[in-house]
Design an enzyme around this catalytic site. Structure first.
Site, PDB file in Angstrom:
ATOM      1  N   HIS A   1      -6.550 112.867  49.616  1.00  0.00           N
ATOM      2  CA  HIS A   1      -5.667 111.766  49.236  1.00  0.00           C
ATOM      3  C   HIS A   1      -6.082 111.117  47.922  1.00  0.00           C
ATOM      4  CE1 HIS A   1      -5.216 112.048  53.656  1.00  0.00           C
ATOM      5  NE2 HIS A   1      -3.952 111.780  53.402  1.00  0.00           N
TER       6      HIS A   1
ATOM      7  N   ARG B   1       5.482  84.984  60.036  1.00  0.00           N
ATOM      8  CA  ARG B   1       6.561  84.742  59.078  1.00  0.00           C
ATOM      9  C   ARG B   1       7.872  85.218  59.707  1.00  0.00           C
ATOM     10  NH1 ARG B   1       2.469  86.575  55.316  1.00  0.00           N
ATOM     11  NH2 ARG B   1       2.076  85.004  53.704  1.00  0.00           N
TER      12      ARG B   1
ATOM     13  N   GLU C   1     -12.757 108.788  52.494  1.00  0.00           N
ATOM     14  CA  GLU C   1     -12.899 109.780  51.437  1.00  0.00           C
ATOM     15  C   GLU C   1     -13.911 109.351  50.384  1.00  0.00           C
ATOM     16  OE1 GLU C   1      -9.126 111.235  50.050  1.00  0.00           O
ATOM     17  OE2 GLU C   1      -8.481 111.771  52.080  1.00  0.00           O
TER      18      GLU C   1
ATOM     19  N   ARG D   1      -0.593  78.549  54.269  1.00  0.00           N
ATOM     20  CA  ARG D   1       0.429  78.605  55.293  1.00  0.00           C
ATOM     21  C   ARG D   1       0.660  77.247  55.944  1.00  0.00           C
ATOM     22  NH1 ARG D   1       1.568  83.358  57.423  1.00  0.00           N
ATOM     23  NH2 ARG D   1       3.405  82.203  58.112  1.00  0.00           N
TER      24      ARG D   1
END
Length: 267
Positions: free
Chosen positions: A10, A168, A80, A222
């Site tokens: 990847h 949310r 990785e 928040r």
């Protein structure tokens, strides 16, 4: 740069491409923000959401790899990178704070994380803690102090969902069960912030005998409803300096013959 025979699927990095310490932003565009603070940097791989550069900060070797959004892709990066020699991982990102006194632009240094994401559950049982390495936390605190940035230390919640999982509203005002009490419950437990990768990064690092930490800039409070992309580079700057400090801390540890860095070794 590296040995192409062991190039990862990847990330497309190979042994020799990355330093032992790697900073992990989410957004691939933030790789350039991160390396702007370094002495030098060279792009070594770019594939999918993963962009990797390697260079130096104050003479210390380090790398940066973007992980994309969320713990599944972040865990691939850790897997990785570890395969090609990385040993220390520092997430540098953004987050939402849930206490009114935490200002937009402040930093949150994670000491441990609530495993609200599902990726780490596929590695270890639910009771296993997601804990930041003490030396990485110390280096991040020292870096924030040296740079003069306001910061908070404590427990982070990592979720798989930016919307429902963080209380949310979803599409057309959808509200997930429990969303009306989530933030109050977290504040009551003294959780400092919410983001989407830290707990998986910390868990995998501990499982593999590696070390990790996280520092995030507050983009949203928040509680107050305030949202600004202010201080985007602060986490990146602190992460880079922390990596350089860790390099010196490791040298002091080895010179002192200690098994781990501790405060008596100083810097």
């Amino acid at each position: 740069m590296g040995d192409h025979t062991d190039r990862q699927y990847h990330l497309e990095v190979a042994p020799g491409d990355v330093a032992e310490t790697v900073l992990l932003p989410g957004d691939p565009a933030r790789v350039d923000v991160v390396t702007d603070y370094w002495d030098d940097a060279e792009m070594v791989a770019s594939h999918r959401e993963y962009r990797t550069a390697t260079g130096t900060y104050d003479g210390a070797p380090l790398s940066v790899t973007s992980t994309g959004i969320g713990s599944p892709s972040a865990s691939i990066a850790v897997e990785e990178l570890a395969r090609v020699g990385a040993e220390t991982f520092i997430r540098v990102g953004s987050c939402g704070a849930i206490h009114p006194e935490m200002a937009v632009g402040d930093l949150v240094i994670t000491t441990g994380a609530v495993r609200g994401e599902g990726t780490s559950d596929e590695y270890v049982r639910a009771e296993y803690p997601a804990v930041a390495d003490h030396a990485v936390v110390s280096a991040l605190i020292a870096a924030a102090e040296r740079l003069g940035y306001d910061y908070h230390c404590g427990v982070t919640l990592s979720t798989d969902s930016f919307y429902a999982g963080q209380a949310r509203p979803g599409f057309e005002g959808f509200e997930a069960p429990g969303s009306e009490t989530l933030l109050d419950d977290l504040r009551g437990a003294n959780v400092k912030n919410i983001e989407m990768e830290a707990s998986a990064v910390l868990t995998l690092a501990n499982v593999y005998g590696l070390r990790a930490g996280a520092v995030c800039t507050v983009f949203a409070n928040r509680t107050t409803g305030e949202f600004r992309t202010e201080g985007e580079g602060r986490a990146a700057e602190v992460g880079g300096l922390a990596a350089a400090l860790l390099h010196r801390m490791d040298e002091r540890r080895d010179e002192g013959g200690a098994d781990a860095w501790h405060a008596d070794l100083s810097l």
